[in-house]
Design an enzyme around this catalytic site. Sequence first.
Site, mmCIF file in Angstrom:
data_model
loop_
_atom_site.group_PDB
_atom_site.id
_atom_site.type_symbol
_atom_site.label_atom_id
_atom_site.label_comp_id
_atom_site.label_asym_id
_atom_site.label_seq_id
_atom_site.Cartn_x
_atom_site.Cartn_y
_atom_site.Cartn_z
ATOM 1 N N GLY A 68 0.520 -1.204 -0.031
ATOM 2 C CA GLY A 68 0.253 0.195 0.323
ATOM 3 C C GLY A 68 1.459 1.519 0.453
ATOM 4 N N GLU B 46 -2.948 14.041 28.305
ATOM 5 C CA GLU B 46 -4.355 15.205 27.379
ATOM 6 C C GLU B 46 -5.009 14.562 28.822
ATOM 7 O OE1 GLU B 46 -3.641 13.697 23.577
ATOM 8 O OE2 GLU B 46 -5.372 12.485 24.295
ATOM 9 N N HIS C 42 -9.786 12.237 20.305
ATOM 10 C CA HIS C 42 -9.440 11.346 20.973
ATOM 11 C C HIS C 42 -10.317 10.551 21.393
ATOM 12 C CE1 HIS C 42 -4.670 12.224 20.919
ATOM 13 N NE2 HIS C 42 -4.827 11.834 19.561
#
Lengths: 373, 292
Positions: free
Chosen positions: B18, B209, B247
Amino acid sequence: MMILEHEAKALLRSVGVAVPRGTLIKPGTRAPRVRDYPVALKAQVRSGGRGKQGGVIRVDNAKALKAAAKKLFATSFGDEKPEVLLADPWLPFDRELYLSVTIDAAAEGYVVLYSPKGGIDIEDGPKPARYPIGAPWKFRTHELRAVLETVEKDFQLRERVISLAQRLVETAAARDCHTIEINPLVRLKDGELMALDAKIVYDDWAHYRNADILAQRDGERRRADKLLRASLEMGHMYVKLDGDIGLISGGAGLTMGAMDTIHQLGGKPACFLDASPGPTSTRGYKPAFALLDGDPDVKVILVSVFGGGTHMNRVANAMKANMATRKSKKPVVFKLDGTYVEQVPGIFDTFGAKNHVSLEAAVKEAIKLAKRA
Amino acid sequence: MSILLDQSNRVLVMGVTGNYGKFFVTDSGGYGTTVVAGVSPGRGGGDVDGVPVFESAHAACNATSADTAMVFVPPHLVRAAAIEAIEAGCKLVVATADEMPVRDTIEIRAAARANGARLVGPNSPGIISPGKAKMGFMPSFCFMRGPMGVISRSGSLSYEGSKRLTVAGIGQTTVIGIGGDPIKGTTAAEALALFHADPETKAVMYLGEIGGTEEAAVAEYAARKDAKPVAALIVGKTAPPGKKMGHAAALVGSKADSHAAKTKMLAKSGVYVCKGLSDLVPQAHNALAAAS
């Protein structure tokens, strides 16, 4: 994504979990088919803390139902108004419990949570008992029994909870749910357990193997306005904020990092917009600009992208193509960095754009321009 | 030294024919990564930039002694490719794909555990040991060899953070992207244990985060008497509660998820907490100074 209570209850009913036989009421329904009173009239919204915001009303007759429905349809919960209400029979029960199955990092997969005292104050009470499972096929009834023995003395109830938990774990795995939460789970007078409320959070990314998730995602896009829809269809993640600096960024972490930097330097971000769905996609920037150009709150656009698989020469060319056809006069500040960034200045020179070297410099410029606008 | 990855890893690329696979062979091979094989069902027998292509991970591992796999297949095929590589004998599997159902990650993690292997990712930039090898698309110029271990929940933030360190002259032993999903192949706690055992890593920079429980593990490590110094940047101070910030795991649901709670908890455990991206380098210096 989180689905509505009545949708969650339909899913639970389909796997044999007892739920009340409720009636859905849409706006404008003249005579809701509610026969037996009292009922609990419940606003169908995704925001948490509905009960504490007056989103559940006990109603004793048809007249009161009409008034309560009118009131709920006019109430905003967080940033959403209910599109539908659920009238559930008001059931007598003798125990209120909490049971959920959710994804948990420490458990390396699913975890079962149980509390012998459920209800709206669950977060303020003692932490629920916890049975970490990991992969769904590792669920063992005897392990859950050992966890529950210390917190639930009623063994008949306990056994019912255990078999229900197993059903929920299997459902979460088979239907790609991040969370199935029943709060309260009640014990009726006859000893049966029933889910009086239900919250289900689907895994957005399992849309290709679950038609319900696909339909939910389509619904989310339908509810969005035209400009946002075009952006969402590119796979962007967007959250509107209350500032004036429109941020087009790539990667969730750096997008938040840029938002925080804007705030720290005295500006206000207008949005979280992660416009990097794939490492090689650049066509998505056009709808992102259209969305922010069309937002009257946005005074200036800051493009902040740090790409690895996203090549900066392609991003710079996408910006060039985009700026050439863009009608809005809102100023744009660029900070591109990453693979092939050395080609960016050459491309930017051809349309008079400047690439800032540091995020702080770009943010300061954006704040200055936003104040001038 | 470094953790998990250096030139001695013999890398197999799942989905090598790919676009991503091809770019990886050239880009990563050029960086120094030992890429020995590729897998692409139906395309066995050919090659990508000199790297032989096999029909299965099993055949590739047998022929080339590959022990590490880089997975570049579409999200819905990652589970199959990763488990195939693990069961063929790969001990480290890196999957960068986002948009993967969590249940698939749970299954890969279980397969890795059962076979004594490790997954890094998903939804991650991958892993780089600067000057040695990289598994992912990270821009190489952001990194250089040095004493700091870096752990990141976010790809772009790991680039921005590492570049700031590199420009300031602070090199890295390894930069590992643990990813932004709720279930991770390698958690912050596991990455910390690896850095703890690595003699060349003097201090750790953690890029986190809002949302999730990884930061609690970082605080727990930092509070240990024998811990290496840890600096941390937590982004999402300006994120509104109840909204998913890209996320899946970055969501302030409860008080413990918030920026304020996390930074307070980390500071209390002795972590050098950055006040923002601009404060990253000063706190990295503080952590390194504490190490010597």
